[in-house]
Design an enzyme around this catalytic site. Structure first.
Site, PDB file in Angstrom:
ATOM      1  N   ARG A  55     -19.031 -25.020  16.263  1.00 56.96           N
ATOM      2  CA  ARG A  55     -20.100 -25.886  16.770  1.00 56.96           C
ATOM      3  C   ARG A  55     -19.576 -27.299  17.040  1.00 56.96           C
ATOM      4  O   ARG A  55     -19.846 -27.894  18.099  1.00 56.96           O
ATOM      5  CB  ARG A  55     -21.256 -25.963  15.769  1.00 56.96           C
ATOM      6  CG  ARG A  55     -21.962 -24.654  15.520  1.00 56.96           C
ATOM      7  CD  ARG A  55     -23.052 -24.778  14.484  1.00 56.96           C
ATOM      8  NE  ARG A  55     -24.268 -25.380  15.024  1.00 56.96           N
ATOM      9  CZ  ARG A  55     -25.414 -25.444  14.371  1.00 56.96           C
ATOM     10  NH1 ARG A  55     -25.498 -24.961  13.138  1.00 56.96           N
ATOM     11  NH2 ARG A  55     -26.473 -25.978  14.919  1.00 56.96           N
ATOM     12  N   ARG A  73     -28.111 -15.662   4.006  1.00 59.84           N
ATOM     13  CA  ARG A  73     -28.804 -15.175   2.818  1.00 59.84           C
ATOM     14  C   ARG A  73     -27.885 -14.258   2.013  1.00 59.84           C
ATOM     15  O   ARG A  73     -26.991 -13.604   2.537  1.00 59.84           O
ATOM     16  CB  ARG A  73     -30.092 -14.445   3.193  1.00 59.84           C
ATOM     17  CG  ARG A  73     -29.911 -13.210   4.055  1.00 59.84           C
ATOM     18  CD  ARG A  73     -30.126 -11.939   3.282  1.00 59.84           C
ATOM     19  NE  ARG A  73     -29.867 -10.778   4.133  1.00 59.84           N
ATOM     20  CZ  ARG A  73     -28.699 -10.175   4.192  1.00 59.84           C
ATOM     21  NH1 ARG A  73     -27.681 -10.632   3.481  1.00 59.84           N
ATOM     22  NH2 ARG A  73     -28.514  -9.114   4.950  1.00 59.84           N
ATOM     23  N   ARG A 107     -27.208 -15.276  10.163  1.00 64.19           N
ATOM     24  CA  ARG A 107     -27.924 -15.110  11.425  1.00 64.19           C
ATOM     25  C   ARG A 107     -27.646 -16.329  12.302  1.00 64.19           C
ATOM     26  O   ARG A 107     -27.829 -17.462  11.873  1.00 64.19           O
ATOM     27  CB  ARG A 107     -29.419 -14.959  11.194  1.00 64.19           C
ATOM     28  CG  ARG A 107     -30.225 -14.796  12.490  1.00 64.19           C
ATOM     29  CD  ARG A 107     -31.688 -14.534  12.175  1.00 64.19           C
ATOM     30  NE  ARG A 107     -31.817 -13.312  11.391  1.00 64.19           N
ATOM     31  CZ  ARG A 107     -32.778 -13.108  10.490  1.00 64.19           C
ATOM     32  NH1 ARG A 107     -33.675 -14.044  10.250  1.00 64.19           N
ATOM     33  NH2 ARG A 107     -32.838 -11.967   9.819  1.00 64.19           N
ATOM     34  N   LYS A 142     -33.390  -1.052  19.983  1.00 62.41           N
ATOM     35  CA  LYS A 142     -33.997  -0.038  19.129  1.00 62.41           C
ATOM     36  C   LYS A 142     -35.301   0.444  19.770  1.00 62.41           C
ATOM     37  O   LYS A 142     -35.864  -0.239  20.625  1.00 62.41           O
ATOM     38  CB  LYS A 142     -34.265  -0.609  17.738  1.00 62.41           C
ATOM     39  CG  LYS A 142     -32.997  -0.886  16.929  1.00 62.41           C
ATOM     40  CD  LYS A 142     -33.333  -1.308  15.513  1.00 62.41           C
ATOM     41  CE  LYS A 142     -32.085  -1.516  14.681  1.00 62.41           C
ATOM     42  NZ  LYS A 142     -32.393  -1.891  13.280  1.00 62.41           N
ATOM     43  N   HIS A 150     -25.333  -6.998  16.155  1.00 64.84           N
ATOM     44  CA  HIS A 150     -25.020  -6.869  14.728  1.00 64.84           C
ATOM     45  C   HIS A 150     -23.534  -6.567  14.580  1.00 64.84           C
ATOM     46  O   HIS A 150     -22.976  -5.795  15.365  1.00 64.84           O
ATOM     47  CB  HIS A 150     -25.813  -5.737  14.079  1.00 64.84           C
ATOM     48  CG  HIS A 150     -27.248  -6.053  13.849  1.00 64.84           C
ATOM     49  ND1 HIS A 150     -28.006  -5.441  12.871  1.00 64.84           N
ATOM     50  CD2 HIS A 150     -28.088  -6.923  14.446  1.00 64.84           C
ATOM     51  CE1 HIS A 150     -29.238  -5.911  12.888  1.00 64.84           C
ATOM     52  NE2 HIS A 150     -29.319  -6.810  13.855  1.00 64.84           N
ATOM     53  N   GLU A 169     -22.390  -9.498   7.045  1.00 70.37           N
ATOM     54  CA  GLU A 169     -23.152  -9.020   8.194  1.00 70.37           C
ATOM     55  C   GLU A 169     -23.488 -10.209   9.096  1.00 70.37           C
ATOM     56  O   GLU A 169     -24.022 -11.219   8.630  1.00 70.37           O
ATOM     57  CB  GLU A 169     -24.445  -8.338   7.762  1.00 70.37           C
ATOM     58  CG  GLU A 169     -25.234  -7.805   8.966  1.00 70.37           C
ATOM     59  CD  GLU A 169     -26.640  -7.358   8.615  1.00 70.37           C
ATOM     60  OE1 GLU A 169     -27.002  -6.224   8.966  1.00 70.37           O
ATOM     61  OE2 GLU A 169     -27.382  -8.139   7.994  1.00 70.37           O
ATOM     62  N   ALA A 181     -38.488 -10.971  16.363  1.00 69.98           N
ATOM     63  CA  ALA A 181     -38.110 -10.299  15.116  1.00 69.98           C
ATOM     64  C   ALA A 181     -38.856 -10.892  13.926  1.00 69.98           C
ATOM     65  O   ALA A 181     -39.236 -10.178  12.996  1.00 69.98           O
ATOM     66  CB  ALA A 181     -36.600 -10.409  14.899  1.00 69.98           C
ATOM     67  N   HIS A 185     -41.401  -8.744  11.606  1.00 70.46           N
ATOM     68  CA  HIS A 185     -41.194  -8.652  10.156  1.00 70.46           C
ATOM     69  C   HIS A 185     -42.480  -8.985   9.402  1.00 70.46           C
ATOM     70  O   HIS A 185     -42.840  -8.305   8.426  1.00 70.46           O
ATOM     71  CB  HIS A 185     -40.077  -9.612   9.737  1.00 70.46           C
ATOM     72  CG  HIS A 185     -39.854  -9.662   8.253  1.00 70.46           C
ATOM     73  ND1 HIS A 185     -39.194  -8.663   7.563  1.00 70.46           N
ATOM     74  CD2 HIS A 185     -40.224 -10.582   7.323  1.00 70.46           C
ATOM     75  CE1 HIS A 185     -39.164  -8.965   6.281  1.00 70.46           C
ATOM     76  NE2 HIS A 185     -39.777 -10.121   6.115  1.00 70.46           N
TER      77      HIS A 185
END
Length: 228
Positions: A55, A73, A107, A142, A150, A169, A181, A185
């Site tokens: 960045r 996370r 993310r 999906k 991913h 991940e 998303a 959720h």
């Protein structure tokens, strides 16, 4: 320190007359669990450093920073235990580490679809990164309309007496994909995953709208700044 013989603690379903763990055993177990998750925290720190370097470098060059914002996370012991049970994975820590690859996650949200692919390429081509798997849910969404990139990657964590390769991940998506998303959720959480059919249809339609927005904004960007 080996973790092969240390299972995740589960106080449920214990016989009423079971003998409580000794204080020393509890302390040792807590130390083992803490060290297990600490390696993943260090892996997250390393990945976030890589992202921040990208960045700052791109901003300094004046070529445009493709990254809008970043979040990370680390799963809790309770979350790991629940996922292990759902997957039928042993609660031994070595088995958890082998079978569950999203213990630590990052993310990255970008402005445009092309930015998402660019960031994925910049991270996965670094010499100390090993790519386990990449799933392109942008090119192949999906069934519910979910879109994102991913990847499971490994990177080295240098400890005082060892080097650990830690899986991380990565989820890389646009602002529109991230908004969709997030709403999806919340809906699944509200209905405890038993979402009414009419809402599922609306969610799928909203995913198409979000994708159309991404394409329109990309076209506007190309018009203003040129194809390059």
């Amino acid at each position: 320190m080996s973790t092969a013989s240390v299972p995740l603690p589960d106080e449920r379903n214990q016989p009423e007359d079971h003998v409580p763990m000794a204080v020393e055993d509890v302390s040792a177990l807590a130390q083992e669990l803490g060290e297990f998750l600490l390696h993943y925290k260090f892996g997250l720190d390393e990945m976030l450093t890589k992202i921040n370097i990208l960045r700052e470098e791109l901003s300094f060059r004046g070529t445009g920073n493709p990254i809008e914002h970043v979040s990370s996370r680390l799963k809790s012991i309770e979350s790991l235990r629940a996922k292990a049970s759902r997957l039928g994975v042993s609660h031994e820590l070595d088995e958890i580490g082998e079978q569950i690859t999203d213990i630590a996650g990052v993310r990255i949200v970008c402005s445009f679809i092309s930015d998402a692919y660019q960031v994925l390429d910049m991270l996965t081509t670094q010499s100390d990164i090993t790519v386990r798997v990449i799933k392109d849910y942008i090119a192949r969404p999906k069934p519910n309309g979910y879109r994102s990139l991913h990847a499971i990657v490994e990177l080295p964590v240098f400890l005082s007496d060892d080097v650990r390769r830690v899986p991380i991940e990565l989820q890389i998506r646009t602002v529109a994909m991230d908004f969709w998303a997030s709403v999806e959720h919340k809906i699944y959480y509200k209905y405890d995953k038993d979402v009414p059919r009419e809402l599922l249809v609306e969610l799928e339609a909203a995913a198409d709208v979000a994708h159309d927005l991404d394409e329109r904004m990309a076209e506007l960007h190309r018009t203003v700044h040129g194809a390059g």
